[in-house]
Design an enzyme around this catalytic site. Structure first.
Site, mmCIF file in Angstrom:
data_model
loop_
_atom_site.group_PDB
_atom_site.id
_atom_site.type_symbol
_atom_site.label_atom_id
_atom_site.label_comp_id
_atom_site.label_asym_id
_atom_site.label_seq_id
_atom_site.Cartn_x
_atom_site.Cartn_y
_atom_site.Cartn_z
ATOM 1 N N ARG A 53 -6.564 -13.020 28.453
ATOM 2 C CA ARG A 53 -7.852 -12.317 28.404
ATOM 3 C C ARG A 53 -7.932 -11.133 29.341
ATOM 4 O O ARG A 53 -8.359 -10.052 28.979
ATOM 5 C CB ARG A 53 -9.001 -13.271 28.783
ATOM 6 C CG ARG A 53 -9.629 -14.002 27.663
ATOM 7 C CD ARG A 53 -10.191 -15.310 28.175
ATOM 8 N NE ARG A 53 -9.109 -16.102 28.713
ATOM 9 C CZ ARG A 53 -8.338 -16.870 27.971
ATOM 10 N NH1 ARG A 53 -8.585 -17.019 26.708
ATOM 11 N NH2 ARG A 53 -7.329 -17.536 28.489
ATOM 12 N N THR A 54 -7.571 -11.350 30.593
ATOM 13 C CA THR A 54 -7.846 -10.309 31.589
ATOM 14 C C THR A 54 -7.059 -9.044 31.272
ATOM 15 O O THR A 54 -7.612 -7.945 31.206
ATOM 16 C CB THR A 54 -7.521 -10.826 33.011
ATOM 17 O OG1 THR A 54 -8.211 -12.062 33.188
ATOM 18 C CG2 THR A 54 -7.969 -9.843 34.067
ATOM 19 N N LYS A 82 14.112 -7.244 41.516
ATOM 20 C CA LYS A 82 15.270 -6.773 42.298
ATOM 21 C C LYS A 82 14.956 -6.807 43.790
ATOM 22 O O LYS A 82 15.752 -6.380 44.602
ATOM 23 C CB LYS A 82 15.615 -5.333 41.920
ATOM 24 C CG LYS A 82 15.920 -5.107 40.467
ATOM 25 C CD LYS A 82 16.279 -3.635 40.276
ATOM 26 C CE LYS A 82 16.310 -3.238 38.818
ATOM 27 N NZ LYS A 82 16.360 -1.794 38.658
ATOM 28 N N ARG A 104 -2.512 -8.284 39.046
ATOM 29 C CA ARG A 104 -2.593 -9.740 39.216
ATOM 30 C C ARG A 104 -1.313 -10.204 39.899
ATOM 31 O O ARG A 104 -0.212 -9.780 39.525
ATOM 32 C CB ARG A 104 -2.751 -10.442 37.862
ATOM 33 C CG ARG A 104 -2.631 -11.955 37.995
ATOM 34 C CD ARG A 104 -3.037 -12.680 36.756
ATOM 35 N NE ARG A 104 -4.483 -12.609 36.554
ATOM 36 C CZ ARG A 104 -5.124 -13.266 35.604
ATOM 37 N NH1 ARG A 104 -4.454 -14.042 34.765
ATOM 38 N NH2 ARG A 104 -6.430 -13.159 35.468
ATOM 39 N N HIS A 132 -11.191 -13.329 42.133
ATOM 40 C CA HIS A 132 -11.025 -12.766 40.790
ATOM 41 C C HIS A 132 -12.340 -12.054 40.459
ATOM 42 O O HIS A 132 -13.118 -12.511 39.631
ATOM 43 C CB HIS A 132 -10.735 -13.905 39.806
ATOM 44 C CG HIS A 132 -10.229 -13.478 38.459
ATOM 45 N ND1 HIS A 132 -10.323 -12.176 37.992
ATOM 46 C CD2 HIS A 132 -9.638 -14.186 37.460
ATOM 47 C CE1 HIS A 132 -9.808 -12.111 36.773
ATOM 48 N NE2 HIS A 132 -9.381 -13.317 36.432
HETATM 49 C C1 NCD Z 1 -8.639 -17.477 35.147
HETATM 50 C C2 NCD Z 1 -7.652 -17.015 36.193
HETATM 51 O O1 NCD Z 1 -6.625 -16.400 35.856
HETATM 52 O O2 NCD Z 1 -7.938 -17.245 37.353
HETATM 53 N N1 NCD Z 1 -8.388 -16.931 33.876
HETATM 54 C C3 NCD Z 1 -8.997 -15.763 33.525
HETATM 55 O O3 NCD Z 1 -8.741 -14.726 34.105
HETATM 56 N N2 NCD Z 1 -9.922 -15.803 32.589
HETATM 57 C C4 NCD Z 1 -8.857 -18.941 35.115
HETATM 58 C C5 NCD Z 1 -7.675 -19.852 34.999
HETATM 59 O O4 NCD Z 1 -6.531 -19.437 34.866
HETATM 60 O O5 NCD Z 1 -7.910 -21.062 35.046
#
Ligand code: NCD
Length: 453
Positions: A53-54, A82, A104, A132
């Protein structure tokens, strides 16, 4: 003008968050007419941890705004495999390659590092178990649309409260908007002390242990934790030492107990952060429509950042209170608003003056962050100095600028004279910050060559 980054949800004011929602509504009115908004700009998505999703909603948002996207995922096909540092990646991608970086990473505080080294704005799309903030904006935006407001909400936060970064950012934001929170942890996944400390120190919330019969099977053998906004007269009563100091069964207390729940936010076990031998997800409890029969759940929004595993029954999907797919859908317009803002294409009104930021203490000697997952103890060991906000001077309280964990050192050394002083004393307070070296123990100080004989 100094660039702005979104590393923590605290990087946006309440007013800015509400202004972002207005823009998101405008974009959502017709997603297909904004192709001139960010034409000519490039977004880099650097995802060193899995994502569906993100990353896709950020990329979709940028494409809908008419910009371009460059992407590196999983780190396997990047120079990270590397041995390249995050700092070098940030310098390269943030210098000519892209106008905005979305990152991320599994290290807590990684987004702060990239923000420090990149010339362009950086958005944190999840850094380990830390924060997040853009998921929190999806969550708040959904709540705002469902409830018509963000103040005075009663929200149950459930599941893996220990490692869910979505829970941490969401709790910080909800507390700031004055929500009442109920933490219902899965066994062994309680809300971390440093998160409660931050909630209490920053927003002066009251923290109580209690029980909540309706969810007893979701948190077997665990205390539920209530977080309530402080009323002025409570602030003097509940100081640091009052953590869990007050036993309360708030459900029976007409003043404190939730009479009506606005939302239940469920999270999965973050098994990738628990280490080996933590048990199977199948052994964990599941939220079902059975839990939501009482009148106080009539209008409860059931939320989840997704992906779900077993913690949310599929039976709930047909229930009109289920909002998790709406949450995911709203990720596109809210991220369109975020991208447009960080590229300077929209205005969020006058930024409220930032609170005076605490001074920064930085030293290669002495204390280090105690969080083993902090970027300063992981890949940053090679090039980052331990760095802390000096939150309080006497007694000293230091907060890691990367991951937010706090430390209370007991001994202070003078960098030049190598003399030691009690960290709480008057002598210590006279030493200039740049000459200070904080230690947690006498042994640590002696080992570093400090001591007056
Ligand atoms: C979440 C995350 O990556 O922290 N997912 C997301 O971005 N919607 C929640 C999760 O992974 O449980």
């Amino acid at each position: 003008m100094t660039k702005r980054d979104l590393v923590s949800i605290d990087d946006l004011s309440n007013e800015e968050i509400l202004a972002l929602f207005e823009h998101a509504d405008k974009f959502d009115g017709n997603l297909k007419i904004w192709a001139d908004q960010c034409k000519g700009s490039i977004l880099a998505t650097l995802f060193f941890e899995p994502s569906t999703r993100t990353r896709l909603s950020f990329e979709s948002a940028m494409l809908r705004l008419g910009g371009g996207v460059i992407s590196a995922t999983q780190g396997k096909e990047t120079s990270a495999s590397k041995g390249e540092s995050l700092a070098d990646t940030a310098r390269v991608v943030g210098g000519r390659y892209a106008d905005l970086i979305v990152l991320r990473h599994s290290d807590e505080g990684a987004a702060r590092v990239v923000a420090q080294f990149a010339e362009v704005p950086v958005i944190n799309a999840g850094d380990g178990a830390h924060e997040h903030p853009t998921q929190t904006l999806c969550d708040l935006y959904t709540l705002w649309k469902e409830k018509g407001r963000l103040h005075d909400l009663e929200v149950v936060l459930c599941g893996d409260l220990k490692y869910s970064r979505t829970i941490h950012s969401f709790a910080f934001a909800l507390a700031r908007f004055g929500a009442k929170l109920v933490f219902v942890p899965f066994p062994g996944m309680e809300i971390p002390k440093h998160v409660l400390e931050r909630l209490q120190r920053k927003w002066k919330v009251r923290v109580d242990k209690g029980s909540l019969e309706d969810f007893r099977d979701l948190a077997p053998g665990r205390d539920v934790v209530y977080v309530t906004p402080a009323k002025p007269h409570q602030q003097s009563l509940f100081t640091d030492a009052s953590f869990f100091g007050v036993e309360a069964d708030l459900e029976k207390d007409p003043q404190g107990g939730p009479q009506k729940i606005d939302a239940i936010y469920m999270t999965r076990s973050q098994r990738e952060r628990h280490g080996a031998g933590f048990g199977e997800d199948g052994e964990l409890p599941t939220l079902t429509p059975e839990h939501l029969k009482k009148a106080k759940y009539k209008d409860t929004s059931v939320m989840h950042p997704l992906p779900r595993v077993n913690e949310l029954s599929y039976e709930l999907d047909q229930d009109p209170r289920a909002k998790y797919f709406r949450q995911a859908a709203l990720g596109v317009p809210i991220r369109m608003a975020l991208i447009a803002f960080y590229l300077g294409k929209i205005d969020l009104g006058p930024a409220s003056p930032p609170p005076p930021s605490p001074e920064i203490y930085r030293s290669s000697l002495g204390i280090r962050c105690a969080n083993p997952a902090c970027v300063s103890n992981k890949e940053g060991l090679r090039y980052l100095l331990p760095e802390f906000f000096l939150v309080e001077e006497r007694p000293p309280l230091l907060r890691c600028t990367f991951c937010g964990w706090e430390k209370s050192p007991t001994i202070l050394g003078h960098l030049d004279s190598r003399k030691l002083h009690p960290a709480n004393g008057a002598e210590a307070a006279r030493i200039h910050l740049k000459n200070r070296v904080y230690f947690s123990s006498m042994k640590e100080a002696k080992d570093a060559g400090f001591g007056d004989g």
